[in-house]
Design a protein around this motif. Structure first.
Motif, mmCIF file in Angstrom:
data_model
loop_
_atom_site.group_PDB
_atom_site.id
_atom_site.type_symbol
_atom_site.label_atom_id
_atom_site.label_comp_id
_atom_site.label_asym_id
_atom_site.label_seq_id
_atom_site.Cartn_x
_atom_site.Cartn_y
_atom_site.Cartn_z
ATOM 1 N N SER A 1 -2.252 -9.566 -2.028
ATOM 2 C CA SER A 1 -3.440 -9.469 -1.177
ATOM 3 C C SER A 1 -4.251 -8.266 -1.600
ATOM 4 O O SER A 1 -3.706 -7.266 -2.074
ATOM 5 C CB SER A 1 -3.051 -9.349 0.300
ATOM 6 O OG SER A 1 -2.198 -8.247 0.500
ATOM 7 N N SER B 1 -6.140 -4.937 -1.337
ATOM 8 C CA SER B 1 -6.006 -3.775 -0.471
ATOM 9 C C SER B 1 -7.355 -3.279 0.022
ATOM 10 O O SER B 1 -7.443 -2.422 0.871
ATOM 11 C CB SER B 1 -5.293 -2.642 -1.219
ATOM 12 O OG SER B 1 -6.024 -2.293 -2.377
ATOM 13 N N SER C 1 -8.526 -2.345 3.807
ATOM 14 C CA SER C 1 -8.077 -3.272 4.838
ATOM 15 C C SER C 1 -6.912 -2.648 5.585
ATOM 16 O O SER C 1 -5.835 -2.430 5.024
ATOM 17 C CB SER C 1 -7.651 -4.598 4.211
ATOM 18 O OG SER C 1 -6.996 -5.402 5.175
ATOM 19 N N HIS D 1 -5.161 -3.928 7.953
ATOM 20 C CA HIS D 1 -4.085 -4.916 8.087
ATOM 21 C C HIS D 1 -3.160 -4.855 6.883
ATOM 22 O O HIS D 1 -1.923 -4.824 7.019
ATOM 23 C CB HIS D 1 -4.694 -6.314 8.238
ATOM 24 C CG HIS D 1 -3.701 -7.378 8.586
ATOM 25 N ND1 HIS D 1 -3.016 -8.097 7.621
ATOM 26 C CD2 HIS D 1 -3.266 -7.863 9.777
ATOM 27 C CE1 HIS D 1 -2.222 -8.963 8.205
ATOM 28 N NE2 HIS D 1 -2.347 -8.849 9.511
ATOM 29 N N VAL D 2 -3.731 -4.832 5.684
ATOM 30 C CA VAL D 2 -2.943 -4.755 4.452
ATOM 31 C C VAL D 2 -2.217 -3.420 4.359
ATOM 32 O O VAL D 2 -1.055 -3.352 3.955
ATOM 33 C CB VAL D 2 -3.842 -4.971 3.217
ATOM 34 C CG1 VAL D 2 -3.075 -4.732 1.934
ATOM 35 C CG2 VAL D 2 -4.418 -6.384 3.228
ATOM 36 N N GLU D 3 -2.907 -2.362 4.729
ATOM 37 C CA GLU D 3 -2.305 -1.020 4.672
ATOM 38 C C GLU D 3 -1.053 -0.949 5.538
ATOM 39 O O GLU D 3 -0.009 -0.420 5.118
ATOM 40 C CB GLU D 3 -3.328 0.013 5.147
ATOM 41 C CG GLU D 3 -2.805 1.444 5.149
ATOM 42 C CD GLU D 3 -3.825 2.423 5.699
ATOM 43 O OE1 GLU D 3 -3.422 3.334 6.450
ATOM 44 O OE2 GLU D 3 -5.028 2.274 5.380
ATOM 45 N N ASP E 1 1.778 -3.076 3.996
ATOM 46 C CA ASP E 1 2.347 -2.406 2.820
ATOM 47 C C ASP E 1 3.310 -1.304 3.241
ATOM 48 O O ASP E 1 4.415 -1.173 2.702
ATOM 49 C CB ASP E 1 1.233 -1.820 1.951
ATOM 50 C CG ASP E 1 0.485 -2.869 1.144
ATOM 51 O OD1 ASP E 1 0.986 -4.009 1.066
ATOM 52 O OD2 ASP E 1 -0.591 -2.560 0.607
ATOM 53 N N GLU F 1 3.656 -12.294 4.453
ATOM 54 C CA GLU F 1 2.593 -13.297 4.337
ATOM 55 C C GLU F 1 2.945 -14.424 3.357
ATOM 56 O O GLU F 1 2.094 -14.956 2.669
ATOM 57 C CB GLU F 1 1.276 -12.631 3.935
ATOM 58 C CG GLU F 1 0.749 -11.663 4.989
ATOM 59 C CD GLU F 1 -0.610 -11.096 4.641
ATOM 60 O OE1 GLU F 1 -0.811 -10.687 3.473
ATOM 61 O OE2 GLU F 1 -1.489 -11.072 5.531
ATOM 62 N N ASP G 1 2.931 -12.762 9.463
ATOM 63 C CA ASP G 1 2.623 -11.483 8.814
ATOM 64 C C ASP G 1 3.838 -10.944 8.072
ATOM 65 O O ASP G 1 3.782 -10.691 6.861
ATOM 66 C CB ASP G 1 2.146 -10.460 9.850
ATOM 67 C CG ASP G 1 0.674 -10.630 10.184
ATOM 68 O OD1 ASP G 1 -0.002 -11.417 9.501
ATOM 69 O OD2 ASP G 1 0.195 -9.981 11.131
#
Length: 347
Positions: A206, A208, A223, A225-227, A230, A248, A258
């Motif tokens: 995804s 970042s 992002s 959400h991505v942070e 991770d 994901e 998620d």
């Protein structure tokens, strides 16, 4: 002994789950050309209201399917009707299966019974066509006449249509076709699997960050959400094996989870990330999803449900979360992600 009548029929493309029209490219010039599809002549198809609840009468859903109207069927009952569609880019999708479908095209008593309901909502349907820029005058001229009915409990409709390979040279038209074995196997496999948990270990790729345009140029936006995902993934790797984590990549009921942590066979911890600055909003947006993921597959044993967000819960929100956990009898936690020092705190 009567053989089962199983059919596959294509219906017009729709982006609103066939509850209201979503609009099609059309032009006045097309309205005189017989080789042009109806929706490209007028900007809509009558099938776009097929699952609209206002046309559900006495336990039956009434609607229109062109294949049913045009078919020269031996029986008034179609035991199983498999529906598919084709999007604007030429891709085919399987929609679902209707069982015990009754044709009512020649049933004057049935048509009279439902005429009042369809006439009652005709102006509403016309307004819906106006909203998407279709030629509503065609509906004013023709009205709405259903061709079939079925009990809603006999409908098995996928929440999201799934891609399917169709021979465009054979099945491109809105006709009634005998159900092929290939179509039947493919469809039933997906109907059967749709609520199952499909655990796939690993981490999906995804971005970042993403680019947003401004009048004075462009800027990169991280992002959140991505942070958070991770960071969470790295922290969990400190205590569990890589093959027990899925970011994901796993799905339940056709939805991507998620983060999923496998504790042991059939036992999982579900994580759902939300990014609101309000703790209550994060709980509200996550709870429906995470409960569905954890409970819809009866073979799954949820060990814990964890909601993660960048908002710290206040006293009222913590008490609310506790009551929620006691009500559902599953351990429920909220983890606060501190965006300043990049730390997770069980709130």
């Amino acid at each position: 002994m009567k053989l089962m009548d199983k059919r596959q029929m294509r219906i017009t493309w729709n982006e609103y789950n066939w509850e209201k029209p979503s609009g099609h490219l059309w032009s006045k010039e097309n309205q005189t050309k017989k080789n042009i599809a109806y929706e490209n002549q007028y900007g809509f198809g009558h099938e776009e209201w097929l699952f609209n609840q206002r046309y559900r009468i006495n336990g039956f859903q009434y609607g229109y399917v062109r294949g049913v109207e045009k078919a020269a069927l031996e029986n008034e009952l179609i035991d199983e009707l498999y529906l598919y569609t084709k999007d604007t880019e030429g891709n085919y999708f399987f929609i679902g299966i209707l069982k015990n479908v009754e044709r009512i095209t020649q049933n004057s008593n049935e048509q009279e019974l439902i005429k009042a309901t369809f006439d009652k909502y005709l102006e509403t349907a016309i307004e819906e066509l106006k909203e998407v820029g279709s030629d509503y005058t065609e509906l004013q001229r023709t009205g709405m006449t259903p061709t079939l009915k079925f009990k809603w409990e006999d409908a098995n409709i996928l929440e999201e249509p799934i891609p399917i390979k169709i021979d465009d040279s054979k099945y491109r038209r809105y006709q009634s076709y005998k159900l092929t074995k290939e179509f039947e196997i493919f469809s039933n496999n997906h109907i059967e699997k749709k609520i199952k948990l499909n655990f796939r270990p690993g981490k999906a790729k995804s971005k970042s960050s993403y680019t947003t345009s401004r009048k004075k140029g462009k800027r990169e936006v991280k992002s959140l959400h991505v942070e958070i995902l991770d960071y969470l993934y790295k922290k969990l790797l400190e205590k569990t094996e890589k093959n027990n984590l899925s970011v994901e990549k796993s799905s339940v009921n056709g939805k991507i989870v998620d983060l999923l942590e496998k504790v042991e066979d059939k036992k999982y911890i579900f994580y759902e990330v939300k990014t609101s600055n309000s703790g209550l909003t994060n709980i509200r947006e996550a709870i429906g999803q995470i409960l569905e993921y954890a409970l819809i597959d009866e073979k799954i044993i949820p060990q814990k449900l964890i909601i993660i967000g960048p908002a710290k819960l206040n006293d009222n929100e913590r008490k609310y979360l506790k009551r929620l956990g006691q009500t559902i009898s599953i351990k429920l936690e909220y983890w606060f992600y501190n965006t300043e020092n990049k730390k997770l705190i069980i709130n």
